[in-house]
Design a protein around this motif. Structure first.
Motif, short mmCIF file in Angstrom:
data_model
loop_
_atom_site.label_atom_id
_atom_site.label_comp_id
_atom_site.label_asym_id
_atom_site.label_seq_id
_atom_site.Cartn_x
_atom_site.Cartn_y
_atom_site.Cartn_z
N LEU A 50 4.96 12.33 -1.31
CA LEU A 50 6.12 11.73 -1.94
C LEU A 50 5.81 10.30 -2.38
N LEU A 51 6.63 9.79 -3.28
CA LEU A 51 6.42 8.45 -3.82
C LEU A 51 6.41 7.39 -2.73
N ALA A 52 7.35 7.47 -1.79
CA ALA A 52 7.41 6.46 -0.73
C ALA A 52 6.13 6.44 0.10
N HIS A 53 5.57 7.63 0.36
CA HIS A 53 4.31 7.72 1.10
C HIS A 53 3.18 7.10 0.29
N ALA A 54 3.13 7.41 -1.00
CA ALA A 54 2.08 6.86 -1.87
C ALA A 54 2.15 5.34 -1.93
N VAL A 55 3.37 4.80 -1.99
CA VAL A 55 3.53 3.34 -2.04
C VAL A 55 3.06 2.71 -0.73
N THR A 56 3.44 3.31 0.40
CA THR A 56 3.01 2.79 1.70
C THR A 56 1.49 2.86 1.83
N LEU A 57 0.91 3.97 1.42
CA LEU A 57 -0.54 4.13 1.48
C LEU A 57 -1.24 3.12 0.58
N ALA A 58 -0.73 2.94 -0.62
CA ALA A 58 -1.33 1.97 -1.54
C ALA A 58 -1.26 0.55 -0.97
N GLU A 59 -0.14 0.23 -0.33
CA GLU A 59 0.00 -1.10 0.28
C GLU A 59 -1.00 -1.28 1.42
N ALA A 60 -1.10 -0.28 2.28
CA ALA A 60 -2.06 -0.36 3.39
C ALA A 60 -3.48 -0.54 2.87
N LEU A 102 -10.53 1.04 6.08
CA LEU A 102 -10.17 1.60 4.77
C LEU A 102 -10.70 3.02 4.61
N LEU A 103 -11.93 3.24 5.01
CA LEU A 103 -12.51 4.59 4.93
C LEU A 103 -11.76 5.57 5.83
N GLN A 104 -11.33 5.12 7.01
CA GLN A 104 -10.58 5.99 7.91
C GLN A 104 -9.22 6.36 7.31
N ILE A 105 -8.56 5.38 6.71
CA ILE A 105 -7.28 5.66 6.04
C ILE A 105 -7.50 6.68 4.92
N ASP A 106 -8.57 6.52 4.16
CA ASP A 106 -8.88 7.47 3.09
C ASP A 106 -9.18 8.86 3.64
N PHE A 107 -9.92 8.91 4.74
CA PHE A 107 -10.27 10.19 5.36
C PHE A 107 -9.01 10.94 5.80
N ILE A 108 -8.07 10.23 6.37
CA ILE A 108 -6.83 10.84 6.84
C ILE A 108 -6.08 11.51 5.70
N HIS A 109 -6.14 10.91 4.52
CA HIS A 109 -5.36 11.40 3.39
C HIS A 109 -6.13 12.32 2.45
N GLY A 110 -7.39 12.56 2.70
CA GLY A 110 -8.15 13.48 1.86
C GLY A 110 -8.23 13.01 0.42
N ASP A 111 -7.88 13.89 -0.50
CA ASP A 111 -8.01 13.58 -1.93
C ASP A 111 -6.82 12.82 -2.51
N PHE A 112 -5.79 12.59 -1.74
CA PHE A 112 -4.58 11.93 -2.23
C PHE A 112 -4.64 10.44 -1.93
N ILE A 113 -5.39 9.71 -2.75
CA ILE A 113 -5.61 8.30 -2.48
C ILE A 113 -5.24 7.47 -3.71
N PRO A 114 -4.18 6.65 -3.60
CA PRO A 114 -3.82 5.77 -4.71
C PRO A 114 -4.81 4.62 -4.81
N GLY A 115 -4.83 3.99 -5.96
CA GLY A 115 -5.74 2.88 -6.19
C GLY A 115 -5.39 1.64 -5.39
N ILE A 116 -6.34 0.75 -5.32
CA ILE A 116 -6.14 -0.54 -4.67
C ILE A 116 -5.76 -1.54 -5.75
N SER A 117 -4.72 -2.30 -5.48
CA SER A 117 -4.29 -3.29 -6.46
C SER A 117 -4.43 -4.69 -5.84
N PRO A 118 -4.57 -5.69 -6.68
CA PRO A 118 -4.67 -7.06 -6.16
C PRO A 118 -3.38 -7.45 -5.44
#
Length: 98
Positions: free
Chosen positions: A2-12, A36-52
């Motif tokens: 969901l969008l809220a999850h994606a926003v939280t993940l992107a912020e983290a 950062l790699l562990q967070i990515d591993f937890i989410h598999g292929d669903f990884i939003p970009g990193i923003s400044p």
């Protein structure tokens, strides 16, 4: 995801990456990258970009990163997994102490 999850993940991801960039030592930067790699591993292929992020204060960066990672529990990530990532984040911060 969901969008809220994606926003939280992107912020983290963004704030942990900012911590890695602002780290005082190479070892601390590497440890933040591992978080950062562990967070990515937890989410598999669903990884939003990193923003400044507009913050440069490392304490604020850490607080926001920690809070965003803790919020992942609200989006279905196992609480034990989140606690392990938080522990990794704290270990990185200890290496980053001036």
């Amino acid at each position: 995801m969901l969008l809220a999850h994606a926003v939280t993940l992107a912020e983290a991801r963004s704030y942990v990456a900012a911590l890695a960039d602002a780290a005082l030592t190479t070892d601390a930067s590497i440890e933040y990258d591992r978080v950062l790699l562990q967070i990515d591993f937890i989410h598999g292929d669903f990884i939003p970009g990193i923003s400044p992020v507009p913050v440069t204060n490392r304490d604020v960066l850490f607080e926001v990163a920690e809070s965003a990672i803790e919020d992942l529990v609200r989006h279905g990530i196992d609480s034990l997994t989140v606690e392990l990532v938080i522990d990794m984040l704290w270990a990185a911060r200890e290496l980053d102490a001036p």
